[in-house]
Motif scaffolding. Sequence first.
Motif, short mmCIF file in Angstrom:
data_model
loop_
_atom_site.label_atom_id
_atom_site.label_comp_id
_atom_site.label_asym_id
_atom_site.label_seq_id
_atom_site.Cartn_x
_atom_site.Cartn_y
_atom_site.Cartn_z
N ALA A 170 0.78 -1.36 0.12
CA ALA A 170 -0.16 0.03 -0.08
C ALA A 170 0.81 1.26 0.11
CB ALA A 170 -1.14 0.22 1.16
N ALA A 171 0.09 2.52 -0.07
CA ALA A 171 0.85 3.82 -0.02
C ALA A 171 1.50 3.93 1.26
CB ALA A 171 -0.23 4.88 -0.35
N ALA A 172 2.47 4.96 1.38
CA ALA A 172 3.24 5.18 2.50
C ALA A 172 2.27 5.42 3.79
CB ALA A 172 4.23 6.25 2.48
N GLY A 173 1.09 6.01 3.70
CA GLY A 173 0.36 6.29 4.96
C GLY A 173 -0.31 5.04 5.51
N THR A 174 -0.54 4.00 4.77
CA THR A 174 -1.18 2.76 5.29
C THR A 174 -0.29 1.60 5.38
OG1 THR A 174 -2.22 2.44 3.31
CG2 THR A 174 -3.24 3.78 4.87
N ARG A 175 0.88 1.65 4.66
CA ARG A 175 1.69 0.39 4.60
C ARG A 175 2.24 0.10 5.86
NH1 ARG A 175 6.32 2.42 1.87
NH2 ARG A 175 4.92 2.49 0.13
#
Length: 463
Positions: A208-213
């Motif tokens: 996922a993207a950095a915010g939710t990874r």
Amino acid sequence: MTSLLTNISAMTALTTLKGINTQLDMTSNRVSTGQRVSNAADNAAYWSIATTVRTDNASLGAVKDSLGLGSSAVDTAYNGLNSILTDLQNMRAKLQTALTPGVDRSKVQTEIAAIQNKMKATADSSVSSGQNWISVDSAASNYQSQQQVVAGFSRNAGGTIDFSYVKVDVGTIKLYDATGTSITKPATEAQVFASQSLTGTAPFRPGAAAGTRGTADFSSAVVELSIKLNGGAGVTLKLDKASLTAAVADVTKVTTDEFIDAINNTIAATTGLTGNVTAGLDSQGRLTFKTTAATSTTKIQVDTTANNTIDVGFGAASATGAVATGTNASSTTGKGTLDSDVGTYTAPGMTGAYTVANFDISKLVGTKGDDDLRAIINAVDQAIGKVTDAGTKLGANKTQIDGQKTFVDTLMKANDRTVGILVDADVEEESTKLKALQTQQQLAIQALSIANSSSQNVLSLFR
């Protein structure tokens, strides 16, 4: 105007003379001591720095001495190992000769016994500063399985002193151990591991993207794990939105640390698990469950349940799940390379185990005797390899110590230069200044004499 009460010229000359004398005393002190800062009054800051550097240099001198003693101890142990290595090679050659048909093995044993005695004598005499690293007594109160040679001294910005060491692992290079007592290894707790790292599982969104990874969404997900201890009834551990809301900042972005904390909080509140199990992550980031008791009877089994909606690395529900059992305390023999048991006699008339230091081939006859002899040759060959490895380790220690000695010597010289820059006087400059001040002193004395004679000139007017 000339005054009989106040001789201004004499006072001025006297003040000048005092100033010159003060400078002359200071310059004379610098010439005699060779220092422009010899005490705190000369320059408090420079004196303080120089004093600290001198103190550090004294400590470095002690480190240099320690390295010298350590180098001597390493050299002594290495020389002993090297001599014994030659003896082992000679011993192996004689053992190979004993395999030849018709060779009197009792005569060969006489030579081998002499070599065995020589090796023991060499090891026992490899003593430096009261320390012997290849022939030890592990039961002695002063025995250390790992020797540390002080190799460096440092002081950080806060003034805290720290030392660095060259470590010599005596436990891996010792050839003989007078006691050879058993070493007990502690029992271990039962621990089960997930199949993959937690952040690598799909619920923690590795792509996922950095915010939710690396975080999991528990707004609708449920994790249920069945945990059994010692084969008893399973206790279900459940984590969902309701149980996580009070423990995490955002149930849609639960981090691995928050997840582990939530599991342990749930365990603490679950009858049958509290005080018996803890959850965590291993070095690979896998979810683990571990018992708190450390015995072979402790058993833990972890399995997913049918209500588990996401996988945290334990896979689908199965009949057995992941099972682990603790181990009992165990003992290992703490002997050295040459006096550790390496085999057991099988030949007729020979019983018990033998070591490289005490084997006897004089009575090895027949097929089994030949088998025993071959086994002894292999054992000696393996001992040669171990002694070679020990020599390699000591050689590396020697190289490290010699390199550190060179560095400490260079550092001490650099510190001496630092002190010299701060406090040493320029003797040529001070000598020139001394001559000039001596001349000024003579002139000031003459000026004072002239100023004192002016009042006598006034008195002559009344004659």
